[in-house]
Enzyme design. Structure first.
Site, short mmCIF file in Angstrom:
data_model
loop_
_atom_site.label_atom_id
_atom_site.label_comp_id
_atom_site.label_asym_id
_atom_site.label_seq_id
_atom_site.Cartn_x
_atom_site.Cartn_y
_atom_site.Cartn_z
N ALA A 23 14.63 48.18 26.36
CA ALA A 23 14.63 49.62 26.63
C ALA A 23 16.02 50.21 26.41
O ALA A 23 16.16 51.28 25.79
CB ALA A 23 14.17 49.87 28.07
N ARG A 73 26.65 30.98 34.05
CA ARG A 73 27.51 31.30 35.19
C ARG A 73 28.90 30.86 34.78
O ARG A 73 29.12 29.68 34.53
CB ARG A 73 27.04 30.56 36.45
CG ARG A 73 25.68 31.04 36.96
CD ARG A 73 25.35 30.47 38.33
NE ARG A 73 24.15 31.10 38.88
CZ ARG A 73 22.94 30.53 38.89
NH1 ARG A 73 22.79 29.32 38.42
NH2 ARG A 73 21.92 31.17 39.39
N ILE A 133 15.40 36.84 41.01
CA ILE A 133 14.12 36.61 41.69
C ILE A 133 14.30 36.60 43.21
O ILE A 133 13.35 36.77 43.94
CB ILE A 133 13.44 35.31 41.22
CG1 ILE A 133 14.32 34.09 41.56
CG2 ILE A 133 13.08 35.36 39.75
CD1 ILE A 133 13.55 32.78 41.51
N ASP A 134 15.55 36.39 43.68
CA ASP A 134 15.79 36.23 45.12
C ASP A 134 15.62 37.54 45.92
O ASP A 134 15.46 37.51 47.13
CB ASP A 134 17.20 35.69 45.38
CG ASP A 134 17.46 34.40 44.63
OD1 ASP A 134 16.49 33.70 44.30
OD2 ASP A 134 18.64 34.10 44.37
N MET A 176 11.95 29.01 45.71
CA MET A 176 13.34 29.43 45.50
C MET A 176 13.66 30.71 46.27
O MET A 176 12.77 31.35 46.83
CB MET A 176 13.58 29.68 44.02
CG MET A 176 13.97 28.46 43.25
SD MET A 176 14.57 28.95 41.63
CE MET A 176 15.18 27.38 41.05
N GLY A 177 14.91 31.09 46.23
CA GLY A 177 15.34 32.32 46.91
C GLY A 177 16.77 32.22 47.40
O GLY A 177 17.28 33.12 48.05
N GLU A 235 13.77 27.85 50.22
CA GLU A 235 14.74 26.77 49.98
C GLU A 235 16.00 26.93 50.83
O GLU A 235 16.72 25.96 51.06
CB GLU A 235 15.12 26.69 48.49
CG GLU A 235 15.91 27.90 47.99
CD GLU A 235 16.44 27.73 46.57
OE1 GLU A 235 16.39 26.63 46.02
OE2 GLU A 235 16.93 28.75 46.03
N HIS A 274 12.18 25.65 39.59
CA HIS A 274 12.42 26.60 38.50
C HIS A 274 11.15 27.14 37.86
O HIS A 274 11.22 28.10 37.08
CB HIS A 274 13.32 25.96 37.43
CG HIS A 274 14.74 25.80 37.88
ND1 HIS A 274 15.14 24.78 38.69
CD2 HIS A 274 15.84 26.57 37.64
CE1 HIS A 274 16.44 24.90 38.93
NE2 HIS A 274 16.89 25.98 38.31
O1 F6P Z 1 19.49 33.07 42.05
C1 F6P Z 1 18.35 32.64 41.38
C2 F6P Z 1 18.08 31.19 41.66
O2 F6P Z 1 16.92 30.81 40.96
C3 F6P Z 1 17.95 30.83 43.16
O3 F6P Z 1 16.69 31.15 43.67
C4 F6P Z 1 18.23 29.36 43.13
O4 F6P Z 1 18.73 28.92 44.38
C5 F6P Z 1 19.28 29.23 42.05
O5 F6P Z 1 19.16 30.39 41.22
C6 F6P Z 1 19.13 28.01 41.20
O6 F6P Z 1 20.20 27.97 40.33
P1 F6P Z 1 20.28 26.97 39.09
O7 F6P Z 1 19.34 27.47 38.04
O8 F6P Z 1 21.70 27.03 38.67
O9 F6P Z 1 19.84 25.63 39.58
#
Ligand code: F6P
Length: 370
Positions: A23, A73, A133-134, A176-177, A235, A274
């Site tokens: 977009a 990252r 997603i968190d 996750m979260g 988690e 994941h």
């Molecule tokens: O921040 C998004 C997230 O998927 C979290 O839910 C999870 O704790 C983290 O990233 C996992 O990170 P990685 O992909 O580096 O293992």
């Protein structure tokens, strides 16, 4: 006058990032501006992985998960020296505005990059788009990716509920979260789980075990023909899921062992990991990403700087922290430093929203048990 806008995705990917890239690119190009894609987030910015993107490049990406720009990252970006290099790279490529799509780390990076104490009068306008997603970013009701992740969890829970019902078993499903329990709480409601364990409640290990045991025993007593128990665990809860399973099984056996020795009462654990982050974005995440991308580009064109695009904030914005976006009545433009300080409060359990999240489910525990 034509502007050059650069866009990147950083941190954990989230379904719907591509919708935002698409977009933003289409709006910028249609209005006569140039779009540059930076691959691999801030790391790629430092390594000058920059090339033009146009409407053809983003054609068809709306329905794809992940991010066509890739993500990373970057540890290097934590240092002033490397952020100075990033500013030089953007200036060299004639960038007028930078749109960074990602979570807390990404927005922190953008805030530092645009901090006048470091950047002086560096003129590049910086706009953030929340994607994680968190759903742990404050001052926005939702971030890109949350809805798809929740749908993925609910689909998995539905499947697990079938086998759990067939065997009358207990399942702990870990989702996750990071430090946020948002996904566990919302997916527990949407999947009809029997209970949810999330970090905001700050329960001790003992309390977690006793609440699970109470649920299992209550279900056994109330529903002898269907002893299925589905517990969704975030988690971020400090007790590891395998340990919790061992403790719960031991306690249930201690209480019911002799009486139920022929029954299959051992708990099963599923860690979704994941899986929750991938897949095609839901219709809502495509819409949210598209609306955020549109608002972000228009914010750059309107001269906005150091802002994050936000979706219907769940509580009143702090005084002076932001305004409704001209381009979309569901979106706001909020100051990046205000987002970061509110996010810190949210994650430390200090904000009203954090307090509501922590207590809302305590009050619902008996409702879940019915
Ligand atoms: O921040 C998004 C997230 O998927 C979290 O839910 C999870 O704790 C983290 O990233 C996992 O990170 P990685 O992909 O580096 O293992």
């Amino acid at each position: 006058m034509s502007k050059t806008i650069a866009i990147l995705t950083s941190g954990g990917d989230a379904p719907g990032m591509n919708a935002a890239i698409r977009a933003a690119t289409m709006v910028a190009v249609a209005k006569g501006h140039r779009m540059l894609g930076i691959r691999h987030g801030y790391r790629g910015l430092l390594d000058e992985k920059i090339s033009p993107i146009d409407a053809d490049r983003v054609n068809g990406i709306l329905r794809e998960g992940g991010t066509i720009l890739h993500s990373a990252r970057s540890k290097r970006f934590h240092s002033v020296e490397h952020r100075n290099r990033a500013r030089e790279v953007l200036t060299k490529h004639g960038v007028d505005g930078l749109i960074a799509i990602g979570g807390n780390g990404t927005l922190t990076g953008l805030t530092l990059l645009s901090d006048t104490s470091e950047a002086g009068d560096w003129p590049v306008q910086c706009i953030g788009i929340p994607a994680s997603i968190d759903n742990d970013i404050a001052l926005t009701g939702l971030a890109i990716g949350v809805d798809t992740a929740m749908n993925t969890i609910v689909e998995a829970c539905d499947r697990i509920a079938d086998t759990a019902t067939a065997h009358g078993r207990t399942f702990i499903i870990e989702v996750m979260g990071r430090d946020s329990g948002y996904l566990s709480m919302t997916s527990a409601i949407a999947s009809g789980a029997n209970m949810v364990l999330f970090p905001e409640a700050a329960r001790t290990e003992e309390e977690l075990v006793s609440s699970m045991v109470k649920t299992i025993l209550t279900v056994r007593e109330r529903h002898p023909e269907n002893q299925r128990v589905v517990a969704i665990k975030a988690e971020g809860v400090p007790t590891p899921t395998d340990r919790l399973k061992e403790l719960v099984d031991a306690k249930v056996f201690e209480i019911t062992g002799e009486e139920h020795e022929d029954e299959d009462i051992e708990t099963r654990v599923t860690v979704l990991g994941h899986v929750v982050r991938g897949g095609r974005p839901s219709a809502f995440d495509r819409l949210l990403g598209s609306r955020f991308g549109n608002v972000a580009v228009r914010a750059v064109l309107a001269g906005e700087h150091r802002k994050m695009v936000s979706w219907l904030p769940p509580m009143d914005l702090p005084e002076g922290a932001g305004t409704r976006a001209q381009a979309d009545p569901y979106c706001y433009l909020v100051d990046l430093p205000a987002v970061l300080s509110a996010t810190k409060q949210l994650l430390e359990g200090q904000s009203p929203l954090a307090r509501w999240r922590a207590t809302a489910f305590d009050d619902l525990e008996d409702v879940f048990l019915l």
